[in-house]
Motif scaffolding. Structure first.
Motif, mmCIF file in Angstrom:
data_model
loop_
_atom_site.group_PDB
_atom_site.id
_atom_site.type_symbol
_atom_site.label_atom_id
_atom_site.label_comp_id
_atom_site.label_asym_id
_atom_site.label_seq_id
_atom_site.Cartn_x
_atom_site.Cartn_y
_atom_site.Cartn_z
ATOM 1 N N PHE A 159 0.643 -1.176 0.125
ATOM 2 C CA PHE A 159 0.145 -0.099 -0.134
ATOM 3 C C PHE A 159 0.793 1.206 -0.103
ATOM 4 O O PHE A 159 0.390 2.371 0.433
ATOM 5 C CB PHE A 159 -0.880 -0.055 1.175
ATOM 6 C CG PHE A 159 -1.757 -1.078 1.195
ATOM 7 C CD1 PHE A 159 -2.675 -1.440 0.176
ATOM 8 C CD2 PHE A 159 -2.067 -1.981 2.334
ATOM 9 C CE1 PHE A 159 -3.623 -2.516 0.131
ATOM 10 C CE2 PHE A 159 -2.883 -3.188 2.492
ATOM 11 C CZ PHE A 159 -3.546 -3.367 1.400
ATOM 12 N N ASP A 210 -0.224 4.967 -0.221
ATOM 13 C CA ASP A 210 -1.757 5.419 0.579
ATOM 14 C C ASP A 210 -1.556 5.305 2.032
ATOM 15 O O ASP A 210 -1.451 4.202 2.730
ATOM 16 C CB ASP A 210 -2.518 4.120 -0.212
ATOM 17 C CG ASP A 210 -3.843 4.495 0.499
ATOM 18 O OD1 ASP A 210 -4.194 5.363 1.298
ATOM 19 O OD2 ASP A 210 -5.043 3.982 -0.162
ATOM 20 N N LYS A 222 -4.301 3.567 4.212
ATOM 21 C CA LYS A 222 -4.300 2.232 4.421
ATOM 22 C C LYS A 222 -3.117 1.463 5.122
ATOM 23 O O LYS A 222 -2.914 0.420 5.612
ATOM 24 C CB LYS A 222 -4.251 1.749 2.936
ATOM 25 C CG LYS A 222 -5.577 1.634 2.065
ATOM 26 C CD LYS A 222 -5.640 0.994 0.889
ATOM 27 C CE LYS A 222 -7.110 0.842 0.273
ATOM 28 N NZ LYS A 222 -7.023 -0.002 -1.074
#
Length: 866
Positions: free
Chosen positions: A392, A395, A398
């Motif tokens: 991830f 991001d 996340k």
């Protein structure tokens, strides 16, 4: 009706006819009569059979023989031949009295089956089952099942027969299921198979296990989803998923395939997603993912194909839609809705982009889904959690959720890897985004976790302090280290002891890694007094290492506290043992000599004496060299020589030659070359290995030659020759050869050659050791010794033969008190006897061999010179 004359009895038959007239109920007479007519035409035998059966209608033997002959007649005839009607009538007449005979029924039923008389055959089978007892039904059911399996038999008839058969023998339900599958009766096949799987007492006569039966049921339910109703297919397949863990991937795809065949595509997607989130092996995940991706690709392809065909139809309709469709009253409501709503976004069937996006999203999710499978296998795998965070990357939300789930899931006591790295990486994520408040919150929670080892907790504290240093919070970093290294109070210890589970926080104050980091911080940011206080605490806790001692002493030396530094060294040599204390001693002695030199010579000597007395032989060489250097620089040369001499005795044998070489070189430099003669003699006689003695002798000989002492040099060469085999050490003999060429004469050169031959002969005697020892054993006779000599490669000469002849009297005369030969004794010709002749020489070999006087003298001279 006129009867042919051929059927009348002949002259030869009168005898049998008369006996039968006298006793018509005798089976034996009728049977003899039939045997005598075995060559006659069947028509004549037919008359005899009919007469016999009329007299004996209950005879199984007559009926069986009669029916067999009638079967042989119609064997090659077509089934439409009138003979079959006659045969059937005969069977019917026979069954009037033979209805309890299963063999007759089987013959009749097989005949009817051949004739393909479906209704009559079925009714006859039913009659047979009614007539025979239950114990003999098995013989009827076997051909009955064969009959209902024929092509011309109606399916419903076959099903009813099979159901009746299962009432008789339920264990053959697998055959019924196979028949249902063959007949494409999927509903009943699934129901019967489900009933078998629900029966815990079921035993397969075909050797199938529950797993195979379950797979067959799933295959039927999935491939014929639209033809089966009344069964909860979803519950059945999910039950298989829970029960059979080795086929989880295939069962999930089967369940999704079931919904696809039901045209429930969204439900199928849900099943695929659920399967990928629940499987625990990569193999099952790969199976589900591959099928799921192919499903999405096929839906996209099908939708694109439908859109292309609908576009062609719309082009043809647009030409007719110029007028207002609302005024066309001939259109139906459905067509009017389609035409009005055409082009409206909510009614648009063109969702190809959505399907493509869904497929792309699925491909992008594959790494995360595969990582989830590995985490379900072992949720305490730290490395897999790190990989999940890396998936991830980019991001942050996340990643934070992943770290939160990781630190909540991983049990430090069960973790595979280092669980503290999750907390540290979590804190660094906030630090990268300039959120120091949450970074400190995460680290504060991390130091409260009960890790498996103290080192993990210490690493978290060190990372926290390094974070504070990166952000210029030096005071906070020092305060953190003081908190971390604080000794737990008595009250806290008492409370933990009452709980019975001691966390790692109670042992943290003894972590060397933490104290080392703390010391480095104090040296960089604190004062000398605070740094010394930390070092003293380390020493008080008895967790110091030799490197800590050296660092502490170096710190004091930098600040001109030399006596304090030497005290630290003293504490270090008392705490540690060899080999750890070696570096402390070497550094201590070097610093002390460099600092005081001649000023405190006696104290330095005491230190060296103490050091060499405590050191093992493997580590004493360096200390002795330092000690001798001290005496050479600040003490007496005579004491230095004593140190070197003592070192040659204390060092290991492998270092003794090197130490003697150092001793000799220093003695030559200080006292002159002649002084080294004593050292050379001492080295040669000190018990060095032979190869080292030879090296010493060569150097000693070179020394004597350099001093002009040719005779002394030659004597050294003669002494060293006993350690040099001419075949394996030609270098020594080449040097002696050069020496004699330069400084010798003809006599000395001959003497060298004689010694060389003598040494070579002495080394070659090793070849005779094995057979000589073999001859001294009790159970080795002369012939065995001869064989051993031959194996050794020695030729058999006259001398060997003479020795074997002398062996026999020697073996008889050389005896012990109990009459046995003395083991391990080799006689030289004279041996002392017991008894009266004790102490008197006894000559075994009367013939002495006289050697030349010259050779005796040469040998004696050579020995004297050596």
């Amino acid at each position: 009706m006129a009867i042919s004359k051929d059927l009348y009895p002949s002259q030869e038959d009168l005898v049998y006819e008369e006996e039968i007239l006298r006793n018509p109920f005798s089976l034996k007479l009728w049977w003899r009569y039939l045997i005598s007519k075995s060559e006659s035409p069947f028509k004549k035998r037919f008359v005899i059979y009919e007469r016999a059966l009329k007299a004996l209608p209950g005879s199984y033997k007559l009926w069986h023989a009669y029916l067999r002959e009638r079967l042989e007649i119609v064997r090659n005839l077509p089934v439409t031949h009138p003979q079959y009607d006659s045969l059937n009538n005969t069977f019917e007449r026979g069954l009037v009295t033979m209805h309890k005979m299963p063999r007759v029924w089987v013959m009749y039923l097989q005949t009817l089956t051949t004739q393909r008389l479906v209704t009559r055959t079925r009714r006859t089978f039913d009659r047979a089952l009614c007539a025979l007892p239950v114990t003999q039904h098995e013989r009827i059911w076997e051909p009955y099942l064969v009959f209902v399996g024929l092509d011309g038999v109606p399916i419903e008839t076959s099903l009813r027969v099979y159901r009746r058969y299962l009432m008789y023998d339920p264990s053959h339900i697998e055959e019924f299921i196979e028949f249902l599958v063959k007949s494409e009766r999927w509903q009943e096949a699934a129901e019967r198979l489900a009933g078998v799987l629900n029966d815990d007492q079921f035993y397969s006569i075909k050797g199938k296990n529950k797993h195979k039966l379950w797979m067959e049921l799933c295959e039927i339910l999935v491939h014929h989803a639209n033809e089966i109703s009344g069964l909860n297919v979803d519950a059945i397949i999910r039950g298989g998923i829970r029960k059979f863990t080795d086929e989880v991937g295939m069962l999930w795809t089967s369940l999704a395939d079931y919904y696809i065949r039901k045209n429930l595509l969204e439900k199928a997607r849900d099943v695929y997603e659920e399967g990928m989130m629940k499987v625990v092996t990569v193999r099952d995940f790969s199976v589900i993912f591959d099928v799921y991706s192919r499903f999405e690709e096929s839906t996209v392809a099908k939708k694109m194909e439908m859109m292309s065909s609908s576009d062609e139809e719309d082009e043809g309709e647009e030409e007719d839609e110029e007028e207002d469709v609302r005024l066309n009253f001939s259109l139906s409501v459905k067509e009017l809705q389609r035409k009005i709503l055409n082009g409206f976004w909510l009614n648009d069937d063109n969702d190809v982009d959505l399907r493509l996006a869904r497929l792309e999203e699925l491909m992008n999710r594959r790494p995360a889904l595969a990582n989830s499978v590995l985490l379900r296998q072992n949720p305490h795998n730290v490395e897999q959690w790190h990989r999940r965070v890396k998936i991830f990357e980019g991001d942050a939300a996340k990643q934070i959720l992943t770290y939160t789930e990781a630190v909540r899931t991983v049990d430090p006591m069960k973790a595979l890897g280092k669980p503290h790295t999750l907390w540290v990486a979590f804190a660094k994520l906030y630090e990268e985004h300039k959120d120091l408040v949450n970074t400190r919150v995460i680290l504060d929670k991390a130091v409260q976790v009960n890790y498996k080892t103290v080192d993990h907790l210490a690493s978290v504290w060190c990372e926290w302090a390094e974070m504070e240093l990166r952000h210029k919070n030096f005071k906070g970093a020092l305060e953190l280290m003081r908190r971390a290294t604080a000794v737990p109070t008595v009250e806290v210890r008492r409370r933990v002891a009452a709980d019975g589970n001691e966390p790692v926080q109670m042992k943290l104050h003894r972590s060397l890694r933490l104290w080392s980091f703390y010391v480095d911080l104090e040296e960089s940011l604190g004062t000398l007094e605070s740094t010394r206080a930390v070092y003293e605490k380390i020493l008080d806790l008895r967790i110091a290492t030799p490197q800590i001692i050296l660092n502490y002493a170096y710190l004091l030396e930098e600040n001109k506290y030399f006596e304090d530094a030497f005290k630290v060294y003293e504490r270090g040599v008392k705490i540690f043992k060899y080999p750890h204390v070696k570096d402390i001693w070497v550094t201590y002695l070097t610093k002390f000599v460099k600092r005081y030199g001649k000023a405190k010579l006696e104290r330095a000597r005491e230190l060296f004496e103490h050091a060499v007395s405590m050191a093992p032989s493997e580590a004493v060489r360096t200390l002795y060299l330092q000690y001798a250097k001290l005496e050479e620089d600040y003490g007496l040369a005579k004491r230095a020589m004593k140190v070197y001499e003592e070192a040659t005795k204390k060092v290991p044998e492998v270092q003794r030659l090197e130490m003697y070489e150092i001793y000799i070189s220093r003695a030559a430099e200080i006292f002159g070359v002649p002084r080294t003669r004593e050292i050379y003699e001492q080295a040669i006689e000190s018990g060095l290995p032979h190869k080292d003695v030879k090296i010493m002798c060569i150097k000693f000989a070179e020394l004597e030659r350099s001093l002009g002492e040719i005779d002394r040099s030659r004597a050294v060469y003669k002494y060293a020759s006993q350690y040099a085999d001419p075949r394996s050490d030609p270098e020594f003999w080449n040097k002696w050869h050069e020496f004699e060429v330069q400084h010798g004469n003809e006599d000395t050169y001959r003497e060298m050659l004689r010694i060389k031959r003598s040494v070579s002969a002495s080394y070659s005697q090793t070849h005779f050791i094995l057979p000589e020892n073999m001859m001294q054993k009790d159970k080795i006779d002369v012939e065995e010794a001869k064989d051993e000599l031959k194996k050794a490669g020695l030729p058999e000469d006259e001398m060997a033969a003479l020795e074997r002849q002398l062996m026999a009297p020697m073996s008889t005369t050389v005896t012990s008190k109990d009459g046995g030969r003395k083991v391990g004794f080799v006689s030289a010709g004279v041996i002392a006897q017991s008894g009266e002749n004790a102490g008197k020489p006894v000559t075994v070999n009367g013939e002495d061999i006289e050697l030349p006087d010259e050779s005796d003298e040469d040998e004696s001279d050579g020995e004297d010179n050596v």
